[in-house]
Design a protein around this motif. Structure first.
Motif, PDB file in Angstrom:
ATOM      1  N   UNK A 173     -40.858  52.927   2.762  1.00  0.00           N
ATOM      2  CA  UNK A 173     -40.996  51.485   2.977  1.00  0.00           C
ATOM      3  C   UNK A 173     -39.655  50.768   3.011  1.00  0.00           C
ATOM      4  N   UNK A 174     -38.595  51.451   2.575  1.00  0.00           N
ATOM      5  CA  UNK A 174     -37.278  50.843   2.622  1.00  0.00           C
ATOM      6  C   UNK A 174     -36.844  50.158   1.350  1.00  0.00           C
ATOM      7  N   UNK A 175     -37.430  50.536   0.206  1.00  0.00           N
ATOM      8  CA  UNK A 175     -36.927  49.997  -1.060  1.00  0.00           C
ATOM      9  C   UNK A 175     -35.500  50.513  -1.240  1.00  0.00           C
ATOM     10  N   UNK A 176     -34.556  49.591  -1.321  1.00  0.00           N
ATOM     11  CA  UNK A 176     -33.145  49.938  -1.156  1.00  0.00           C
ATOM     12  C   UNK A 176     -32.560  50.851  -2.195  1.00  0.00           C
ATOM     13  N   UNK A 177     -32.953  50.677  -3.466  1.00  0.00           N
ATOM     14  CA  UNK A 177     -32.422  51.510  -4.539  1.00  0.00           C
ATOM     15  C   UNK A 177     -33.572  52.080  -5.346  1.00  0.00           C
ATOM     16  N   UNK A 178     -33.609  53.387  -5.439  1.00  0.00           N
ATOM     17  CA  UNK A 178     -34.633  54.087  -6.214  1.00  0.00           C
ATOM     18  C   UNK A 178     -33.955  54.929  -7.280  1.00  0.00           C
ATOM     19  N   UNK A 179     -34.179  54.559  -8.536  1.00  0.00           N
ATOM     20  CA  UNK A 179     -33.745  55.415  -9.626  1.00  0.00           C
ATOM     21  C   UNK A 179     -34.858  56.391  -9.952  1.00  0.00           C
ATOM     22  N   UNK A 180     -34.524  57.655 -10.132  1.00  0.00           N
ATOM     23  CA  UNK A 180     -35.520  58.683 -10.455  1.00  0.00           C
ATOM     24  C   UNK A 180     -35.103  59.323 -11.776  1.00  0.00           C
ATOM     25  N   UNK A 181     -35.912  59.078 -12.808  1.00  0.00           N
ATOM     26  CA  UNK A 181     -35.587  59.538 -14.158  1.00  0.00           C
ATOM     27  C   UNK A 181     -36.475  60.713 -14.547  1.00  0.00           C
ATOM     28  N   UNK A 182     -35.890  61.831 -14.917  1.00  0.00           N
ATOM     29  CA  UNK A 182     -36.627  62.990 -15.396  1.00  0.00           C
ATOM     30  C   UNK A 182     -35.620  63.954 -16.014  1.00  0.00           C
ATOM     31  N   UNK A 183     -36.074  64.751 -16.957  1.00  0.00           N
ATOM     32  CA  UNK A 183     -35.167  65.723 -17.584  1.00  0.00           C
ATOM     33  C   UNK A 183     -35.627  67.152 -17.335  1.00  0.00           C
ATOM     34  N   UNK A 184     -36.721  67.322 -16.596  1.00  0.00           N
ATOM     35  CA  UNK A 184     -37.357  68.627 -16.449  1.00  0.00           C
ATOM     36  C   UNK A 184     -36.847  69.362 -15.214  1.00  0.00           C
ATOM     37  N   UNK A 185     -37.179  70.628 -15.137  1.00  0.00           N
ATOM     38  CA  UNK A 185     -36.881  71.468 -13.987  1.00  0.00           C
ATOM     39  C   UNK A 185     -38.157  71.693 -13.184  1.00  0.00           C
ATOM     40  N   UNK A 186     -38.006  72.000 -11.912  1.00  0.00           N
ATOM     41  CA  UNK A 186     -39.159  72.267 -11.053  1.00  0.00           C
ATOM     42  C   UNK A 186     -39.775  73.608 -11.463  1.00  0.00           C
ATOM     43  N   UNK A 187     -41.090  73.570 -11.698  1.00  0.00           N
ATOM     44  CA  UNK A 187     -41.835  74.771 -12.061  1.00  0.00           C
ATOM     45  C   UNK A 187     -42.859  75.057 -10.965  1.00  0.00           C
ATOM     46  N   UNK A 188     -43.214  76.309 -10.815  1.00  0.00           N
ATOM     47  CA  UNK A 188     -44.159  76.669  -9.758  1.00  0.00           C
ATOM     48  C   UNK A 188     -45.485  75.941  -9.906  1.00  0.00           C
ATOM     49  N   UNK A 189     -45.905  75.675 -11.150  1.00  0.00           N
ATOM     50  CA  UNK A 189     -47.175  74.980 -11.373  1.00  0.00           C
ATOM     51  C   UNK A 189     -47.120  73.525 -10.931  1.00  0.00           C
ATOM     52  N   UNK A 190     -45.910  72.975 -10.744  1.00  0.00           N
ATOM     53  CA  UNK A 190     -45.769  71.588 -10.289  1.00  0.00           C
ATOM     54  C   UNK A 190     -46.170  71.415  -8.825  1.00  0.00           C
ATOM     55  N   UNK A 191     -46.044  72.465  -8.041  1.00  0.00           N
ATOM     56  CA  UNK A 191     -46.135  72.340  -6.586  1.00  0.00           C
ATOM     57  C   UNK A 191     -47.540  72.000  -6.108  1.00  0.00           C
ATOM     58  N   UNK A 192     -48.540  72.114  -6.965  1.00  0.00           N
ATOM     59  CA  UNK A 192     -49.918  71.775  -6.614  1.00  0.00           C
ATOM     60  C   UNK A 192     -50.084  70.271  -6.394  1.00  0.00           C
ATOM     61  N   UNK A 193     -49.154  69.450  -6.906  1.00  0.00           N
ATOM     62  CA  UNK A 193     -49.331  68.003  -6.828  1.00  0.00           C
ATOM     63  C   UNK A 193     -48.004  67.230  -6.686  1.00  0.00           C
TER      64      UNK A 193
END
Length: 392
Positions: A173-193
């Motif tokens: 949509x063009x929101x100019x600044x997006x902060x993405x906060x997370x401390x985790x790593x990508x896990x295979x179980x994440x890919x379902x969603x």
């Protein structure tokens, strides 16, 4: 014999009152209420205009003035580039019956040359116009709304099931600044969603994975990865730079911390949660509506509110809820429509039903109640494990 243009302007000056830029500025500094009209053409206004001015080109002034100032006694100050067109404009308004019209002598040029403040409007580039062309057709968005989207700063708490679809569509949509906060790593179980992540990024940080996907979709947005665990020590410094907080967390300590920080900093908290086949979305922003603690003064027992890791979740459900969070965020930025402040939207995927529940702010809430002072952050892990153990 018809008068020359010089003679005509002299005659008009005898009938129309003029004020210098210094006098107009002084009126504003005294708090006087008046309508300030810029009668120049659009290409001139694009180079800058006086703060608070409404643009009505000289050729449309008589046709549009009633919508702006229906009362003929309304004080009006008109200005142009050098002071001549505004004289003609002021005379035209007098003929329509406006009793208190002034032309600013010297116009915008003198105002700027005297060092007075000038607003330079932000414009959409040709690339922006191509990318967001479907937005520009919508009256509630248009150029001004798209510019607001491009200037907005939104923080996504969590790059998981809810944060991924919300971030994806906010970037689109063009929101100019997006902060993405997370401390985790990508896990295979994440890919379902968690649609921002891919198989080849398993084991990498979620924030970096999100950044790469969002920039591949829209290189024009500023994606700020924040690889950190949110805590009482860092929440204020992280939140203060953003306009809206989108809570996609999946645990109660983070939800309470996000809520309390948003109350303290007066930030809208776009909240979503999911459980198996059900989801809900609301916007917490007291005093217009409740905060999270108004609904849940204390966290429920763990056995009554298991996490997705314990209870499971239908993979597509966070997409529905995360997109609803994105919609509410865009509405808040645009100032369009009725937000979910004071309402909770519940979705039952098995029944294919949406229900809207009214929410009320608790005037005795310890965090957002009437006349209360912010009581401070608490040990959220301890509070959610044993609420009675934390002084309240």
């Amino acid at each position: 014999m018809a008068p020359t243009i010089k003679e005509l302007m002299s005659q008009i000056r005898a009938r129309v009152k003029e004020s210098t830029p210094a006098e107009v500025k002084a009126r504003g500094e005294r708090g006087e209420r008046f309508v300030l009209i810029d009668v120049r053409e659009k290409d001139e206004v694009d180079q800058g205009h006086l703060p608070g001015a409404t643009h009505i080109p000289r050729g449309f002034l008589e046709l549009r003035i009633e919508a702006l100032a229906p009362d003929r006694k309304t004080p009006i100050v008109a200005y142009c580039a050098g002071g001549n067109r505004s004289l003609l404009a002021a005379e035209g308004l007098q003929r329509l019956g406006y009793e208190n019209v002034v032309s600013m002598s010297g116009g915008f040029s003198q105002w700027r040359n005297e060092g007075n403040p000038v607003v330079v409007p932000k414009h959409l580039s040709e690339a922006d116009r191509r990318r967001y062309s479907r937005h520009l057709m919508i009256p509630e968005v248009g150029d001004a709304g798209q510019i607001r989207l491009l200037q907005a700063k939104v923080l996504l708490v969590g790059a998981g099931g809810l944060g991924c679809p919300a971030a994806y569509y906010l970037a689109a949509a063009g929101v100019g600044t997006l902060g993405v906060l997370d401390f985790d790593k990508v896990d295979e179980s994440n890919l379902q969603r968690q649609i921002l992540h891919t198989v080849d990024r398993v084991g990498t940080s979620k924030t970096e994975s999100a950044r790469r996907t969002l920039l591949a979709l829209n290189p024009g947005v500023n994606v700020i990865p924040i690889e950190a665990r949110l805590s009482s020590a860092n929440v204020e410094s992280i939140f203060e730079d953003y306009d809206i907080i989108v809570d996609g967390s999946d645990n109660f300590p983070t939800r309470y911390l996000v809520n309390d920080a948003c109350v303290l900093l007066n930030k809208p908290n776009v909240h979503g949660s999911v459980y198996r086949f059900e989801g809900q979305v609301t916007v917490f922003h007291p005093p217009a509506g409740p905060c999270y603690r108004c609904l849940y003064p204390e966290p429920p027992p763990a056995e009554l509110a298991p996490s997705c890791a314990d209870a499971g979740v239908l993979g597509v459900l966070p997409g529905v809820v995360g997109l609803l969070e994105a919609v509410e965020t865009v509405k808040l930025i645009l100032g369009a429509g009725d937000s979910l402040v004071g309402r909770l939207l519940h979705y039952d995927a098995l029944k294919a039903e949406f229900r809207t529940l009214r929410l009320r702010r608790d005037p005795k809430c310890r965090y957002c109640g009437d006349g209360v002072r912010f009581p401070g952050f608490v040990d959220y892990e301890r509070f959610c494990a044993n609420p009675a153990s934390v002084a309240r």
